[in-house]
Design a protein around this motif. Structure first.
Motif, PDB file in Angstrom:
ATOM      1  N   GLY A  28       0.787  -1.223   0.000  1.00 31.63           N
ATOM      2  CA  GLY A  28       0.000   0.000   0.000  1.00 31.63           C
ATOM      3  C   GLY A  28       0.822   1.278   0.000  1.00 31.63           C
ATOM      4  O   GLY A  28       0.282   2.358   0.215  1.00 31.63           O
ATOM      5  N   VAL A  29       2.134   1.175  -0.245  1.00 36.75           N
ATOM      6  CA  VAL A  29       3.005   2.350  -0.244  1.00 36.75           C
ATOM      7  C   VAL A  29       2.473   3.422  -1.192  1.00 36.75           C
ATOM      8  O   VAL A  29       1.938   3.119  -2.254  1.00 36.75           O
ATOM      9  N   GLY A  30       2.561   4.687  -0.760  1.00 40.81           N
ATOM     10  CA  GLY A  30       2.109   5.798  -1.580  1.00 40.81           C
ATOM     11  C   GLY A  30       0.622   6.086  -1.503  1.00 40.81           C
ATOM     12  O   GLY A  30       0.119   6.925  -2.251  1.00 40.81           O
ATOM     13  N   ARG A  31      -0.093   5.415  -0.597  1.00 43.14           N
ATOM     14  CA  ARG A  31      -1.535   5.627  -0.450  1.00 43.14           C
ATOM     15  C   ARG A  31      -1.843   6.099   0.969  1.00 43.14           C
ATOM     16  O   ARG A  31      -1.199   5.693   1.922  1.00 43.14           O
ATOM     17  N   TRP A  32      -2.883   6.937   1.079  1.00 37.61           N
ATOM     18  CA  TRP A  32      -3.427   7.302   2.383  1.00 37.61           C
ATOM     19  C   TRP A  32      -4.283   6.148   2.871  1.00 37.61           C
ATOM     20  O   TRP A  32      -5.000   5.533   2.088  1.00 37.61           O
ATOM     21  N   ASN A  33      -4.213   5.859   4.162  1.00 35.85           N
ATOM     22  CA  ASN A  33      -4.966   4.753   4.716  1.00 35.85           C
ATOM     23  C   ASN A  33      -5.128   4.980   6.215  1.00 35.85           C
ATOM     24  O   ASN A  33      -4.516   5.877   6.781  1.00 35.85           O
ATOM     25  N   GLY A  34      -5.921   4.133   6.827  1.00 36.08           N
ATOM     26  CA  GLY A  34      -5.960   4.082   8.276  1.00 36.08           C
ATOM     27  C   GLY A  34      -4.709   3.368   8.759  1.00 36.08           C
ATOM     28  O   GLY A  34      -3.814   3.051   7.975  1.00 36.08           O
ATOM     29  N   PHE A  35      -4.664   3.061  10.046  1.00 41.13           N
ATOM     30  CA  PHE A  35      -3.485   2.448  10.649  1.00 41.13           C
ATOM     31  C   PHE A  35      -3.813   1.009  11.007  1.00 41.13           C
ATOM     32  O   PHE A  35      -4.875   0.721  11.520  1.00 41.13           O
ATOM     33  N   GLY A  36      -2.890   0.105  10.719  1.00 42.77           N
ATOM     34  CA  GLY A  36      -3.151  -1.291  11.040  1.00 42.77           C
ATOM     35  C   GLY A  36      -2.157  -2.212  10.392  1.00 42.77           C
ATOM     36  O   GLY A  36      -1.165  -1.784   9.809  1.00 42.77           O
ATOM     37  N   GLY A  37      -2.454  -3.495  10.495  1.00 42.20           N
ATOM     38  CA  GLY A  37      -1.558  -4.495   9.929  1.00 42.20           C
ATOM     39  C   GLY A  37      -1.938  -5.888  10.377  1.00 42.20           C
ATOM     40  O   GLY A  37      -3.084  -6.145  10.761  1.00 42.20           O
ATOM     41  N   LYS A  38      -0.948  -6.760  10.356  1.00 41.24           N
ATOM     42  CA  LYS A  38      -1.159  -8.181  10.622  1.00 41.24           C
ATOM     43  C   LYS A  38      -1.458  -8.452  12.091  1.00 41.24           C
ATOM     44  O   LYS A  38      -0.930  -7.800  12.981  1.00 41.24           O
ATOM     45  N   VAL A  39      -2.289  -9.465  12.299  1.00 45.35           N
ATOM     46  CA  VAL A  39      -2.592  -9.965  13.635  1.00 45.35           C
ATOM     47  C   VAL A  39      -1.622 -11.104  13.924  1.00 45.35           C
ATOM     48  O   VAL A  39      -1.531 -12.062  13.152  1.00 45.35           O
ATOM     49  N   ARG A  40      -0.879 -10.970  15.013  1.00 45.25           N
ATOM     50  CA  ARG A  40       0.061 -12.025  15.413  1.00 45.25           C
ATOM     51  C   ARG A  40      -0.702 -13.180  16.045  1.00 45.25           C
ATOM     52  O   ARG A  40      -1.813 -13.010  16.561  1.00 45.25           O
ATOM     53  N   SER A  41      -0.090 -14.350  16.027  1.00 48.87           N
ATOM     54  CA  SER A  41      -0.756 -15.555  16.540  1.00 48.87           C
ATOM     55  C   SER A  41      -1.055 -15.475  18.033  1.00 48.87           C
ATOM     56  O   SER A  41      -1.951 -16.152  18.528  1.00 48.87           O
ATOM     57  N   ASP A  42      -0.332 -14.629  18.769  1.00 48.81           N
ATOM     58  CA  ASP A  42      -0.508 -14.550  20.219  1.00 48.81           C
ATOM     59  C   ASP A  42      -1.355 -13.354  20.668  1.00 48.81           C
ATOM     60  O   ASP A  42      -1.341 -12.996  21.842  1.00 48.81           O
ATOM     61  N   GLU A  43      -2.100 -12.729  19.741  1.00 50.23           N
ATOM     62  CA  GLU A  43      -2.886 -11.563  20.125  1.00 50.23           C
ATOM     63  C   GLU A  43      -4.275 -11.612  19.502  1.00 50.23           C
ATOM     64  O   GLU A  43      -4.488 -12.270  18.482  1.00 50.23           O
ATOM     65  N   THR A  44      -5.203 -10.899  20.122  1.00 55.90           N
ATOM     66  CA  THR A  44      -6.542 -10.784  19.557  1.00 55.90           C
ATOM     67  C   THR A  44      -6.514  -9.753  18.431  1.00 55.90           C
ATOM     68  O   THR A  44      -5.562  -8.976  18.307  1.00 55.90           O
ATOM     69  N   VAL A  45      -7.576  -9.718  17.645  1.00 56.86           N
ATOM     70  CA  VAL A  45      -7.672  -8.749  16.561  1.00 56.86           C
ATOM     71  C   VAL A  45      -7.642  -7.331  17.140  1.00 56.86           C
ATOM     72  O   VAL A  45      -6.948  -6.450  16.622  1.00 56.86           O
ATOM     73  N   GLU A  46      -8.363  -7.104  18.234  1.00 59.32           N
ATOM     74  CA  GLU A  46      -8.391  -5.770  18.839  1.00 59.32           C
ATOM     75  C   GLU A  46      -7.028  -5.386  19.416  1.00 59.32           C
ATOM     76  O   GLU A  46      -6.580  -4.244  19.269  1.00 59.32           O
ATOM     77  N   ASP A  47      -6.334  -6.336  20.055  1.00 60.89           N
ATOM     78  CA  ASP A  47      -4.997  -6.048  20.576  1.00 60.89           C
ATOM     79  C   ASP A  47      -4.032  -5.696  19.437  1.00 60.89           C
ATOM     80  O   ASP A  47      -3.204  -4.798  19.579  1.00 60.89           O
ATOM     81  N   ALA A  48      -4.150  -6.399  18.321  1.00 65.01           N
ATOM     82  CA  ALA A  48      -3.305  -6.105  17.158  1.00 65.01           C
ATOM     83  C   ALA A  48      -3.592  -4.702  16.630  1.00 65.01           C
ATOM     84  O   ALA A  48      -2.663  -3.963  16.271  1.00 65.01           O
ATOM     85  N   ALA A  49      -4.872  -4.323  16.594  1.00 61.27           N
ATOM     86  CA  ALA A  49      -5.240  -2.997  16.105  1.00 61.27           C
ATOM     87  C   ALA A  49      -4.619  -1.914  16.989  1.00 61.27           C
ATOM     88  O   ALA A  49      -4.058  -0.927  16.481  1.00 61.27           O
ATOM     89  N   LYS A  50      -4.679  -2.088  18.303  1.00 62.85           N
ATOM     90  CA  LYS A  50      -4.100  -1.117  19.229  1.00 62.85           C
ATOM     91  C   LYS A  50      -2.580  -1.051  19.076  1.00 62.85           C
ATOM     92  O   LYS A  50      -1.991   0.034  19.086  1.00 62.85           O
ATOM     93  N   ARG A  51      -1.927  -2.205  18.934  1.00 61.68           N
ATOM     94  CA  ARG A  51      -0.475  -2.249  18.776  1.00 61.68           C
ATOM     95  C   ARG A  51      -0.047  -1.544  17.499  1.00 61.68           C
ATOM     96  O   ARG A  51       0.872  -0.721  17.496  1.00 61.68           O
ATOM     97  N   GLU A  52      -0.729  -1.842  16.397  1.00 64.39           N
ATOM     98  CA  GLU A  52      -0.365  -1.237  15.112  1.00 64.39           C
ATOM     99  C   GLU A  52      -0.564   0.273  15.139  1.00 64.39           C
ATOM    100  O   GLU A  52       0.248   1.027  14.606  1.00 64.39           O
ATOM    101  N   LEU A  53      -1.632   0.744  15.763  1.00 68.18           N
ATOM    102  CA  LEU A  53      -1.885   2.181  15.867  1.00 68.18           C
ATOM    103  C   LEU A  53      -0.754   2.868  16.633  1.00 68.18           C
ATOM    104  O   LEU A  53      -0.263   3.925  16.221  1.00 68.18           O
ATOM    105  N   LEU A  54      -0.311   2.258  17.716  1.00 64.82           N
ATOM    106  CA  LEU A  54       0.786   2.814  18.502  1.00 64.82           C
ATOM    107  C   LEU A  54       2.081   2.814  17.678  1.00 64.82           C
ATOM    108  O   LEU A  54       2.800   3.819  17.648  1.00 64.82           O
TER     109      LEU A  54
END
Length: 158
Positions: A28-54
């Motif tokens: 997605g390089v060169g595009r405006w987007n929200g913040f986020g990424g991959k969910v690791r095997s040891d985290e919930t989807v919401e925990d991954a969202a918070k981690r990626e935002l930080l």
């Protein structure tokens, strides 16, 4: 098709302003987007969202509202991408540029859709109206949308 790869997308939306990031590297390089990424095997989807935002914008949120689930299919690629879209109005910290993203506030009437993924123009109106949604998008490459479905969801998204 194989099992979908779980991803997150967080949008900080303080009506009428939305925080987006210019992707500086990777998918997605060169595009405006929200913040986020991959969910690791040891985290919930919401925990991954918070981690990626930080990691990407240097802000933290205590709670997130799941507002959408978007599935992406790329012609010739066996793996689906399942993106869980979250919204937050409350955050802590000052958005700061990271190695991956350059945050910037936009007025909701000036969202730079011509510099975003082609599907964004289809589901952002639902997001901005405070509705929950589900969508499926099939692409050829990263710029040509072959087909899509999108629907408003009345109940919780899981």
């Amino acid at each position: 098709m194989s099992q979908a790869k779980l991803l997150t997308l967080v949008l900080i939306y303080n009506k009428p302003h939305i925080l987006l990031g210019m992707k500086k590297r990777g998918f997605g390089v060169g595009r405006w987007n929200g913040f986020g990424g991959k969910v690791r095997s040891d985290e919930t989807v919401e925990d991954a969202a918070k981690r990626e935002l930080l990691e990407e914008a240097n802000v933290t949120v205590s709670s997130l509202d799941r507002v959408g689930v978007l599935t992406f299919e790329f012609d010739g690629e066996p793996e689906l991408l399942e993106v869980h879209v979250f919204k937050s109005q409350q955050y802590e910290g000052l958005p700061q540029e990271s190695e991956e993203m350059r945050p910037q506030w936009f007025h909701e009437d000036c969202i730079p859709f011509d510099e975003m993924w082609p599907d964004d123009v289809l589901w952002y109106p639902l997001f901005l109206e405070g509705k929950k949604f589900r969508g499926h998008f099939k692409f050829k490459g990263h710029d040509t949308m072959l087909n899509y479905t999108i629907s408003e969801e009345a109940s919780a998204l899981d």
